[in-house]
Design a protein around this motif. Structure first.
Motif, short mmCIF file in Angstrom:
data_model
loop_
_atom_site.label_atom_id
_atom_site.label_comp_id
_atom_site.label_asym_id
_atom_site.label_seq_id
_atom_site.Cartn_x
_atom_site.Cartn_y
_atom_site.Cartn_z
N UNK A 1 0.61 -1.26 0.01
CA UNK A 1 -0.09 -0.01 -0.06
C UNK A 1 0.94 1.35 0.24
N UNK A 2 0.74 2.32 -0.82
CA UNK A 2 1.31 3.38 -1.03
C UNK A 2 0.93 4.18 0.03
N UNK A 3 1.77 5.13 0.79
CA UNK A 3 1.56 6.11 1.52
C UNK A 3 1.45 7.52 1.02
N UNK A 4 0.59 8.33 1.23
CA UNK A 4 0.58 9.38 0.66
C UNK A 4 0.79 10.63 1.76
N UNK B 1 4.64 12.98 11.44
CA UNK B 1 3.79 13.57 10.21
C UNK B 1 2.78 12.51 9.79
N UNK B 2 1.84 12.96 9.10
CA UNK B 2 0.64 12.05 8.95
C UNK B 2 1.04 11.46 7.43
N UNK B 3 0.40 10.22 7.27
CA UNK B 3 0.82 9.51 6.13
C UNK B 3 -0.25 8.78 5.84
N UNK B 4 -1.04 8.82 4.53
CA UNK B 4 -2.28 8.39 4.36
C UNK B 4 -2.23 6.99 3.37
N UNK B 5 -2.46 5.96 3.98
CA UNK B 5 -2.42 4.69 3.17
C UNK B 5 -3.55 4.85 1.79
#
Length: 137
Positions: A5-8, A42-46
């Motif tokens: 899963x890519x983290x954005x 920092x937030x990263x969104x899958x």
């Protein structure tokens, strides 16, 4: 979240969803959008976390006809998704995926920056004779 899963970053996720950065931050703070925090906080969104939000958007919000464009005389107008933006010096190469086809346009780097063109955004191609212009929609 899957193994691949890519983290954005939040701005990338906001662009993918077609919402503003402040809106996305509100969703994160309200718990509507689950994130992963980096060691630096920092937030990263899958990428997979965006899917439910994309499906919940009404289909009428994503117009694909000429209604999305400003009034212009060009009739050959195609809407697609930006797959690549390469900025080098005075020029930018912008590629759009339209259906199963891809179209590439060379525009000024100033125009690409002004429109804030990013991979994953919806954009339109205006085709006039031998020229292809990019319009952020």
């Amino acid at each position: 979240m899957s193994d691949v899963d890519v983290l954005l970053k939040p701005r990338e996720a906001a662009a993918a969803l077609g919402v503003s950065y402040p809106t996305l931050k509100q969703w994160i703070l309200a718990g509507t959008l689950k994130t992963i925090k980096t060691p630096g906080g920092h937030h990263r969104i899958p990428q997979s976390a965006l899917n439910p939000l994309m499906k919940s958007k009404p289909t009428t919000a994503r117009k694909t006809s000429r209604e999305r464009f400003r009034n212009v005389s060009g009739r050959n107008q195609l809407v697609g998704t930006i797959t690549q933006v390469k900025i080098s010096g005075l020029l930018a190469q912008v590629s759009l995926k339209i259906g199963d086809q891809q179209i590439t346009s060379i525009i000024t780097s100033d125009a690409a920056r002004e429109m804030q063109l990013r991979k994953g955004q919806t954009a339109g191609a205006l085709i006039k004779s031998t020229e292809v212009m990019i319009v952020r929609v």
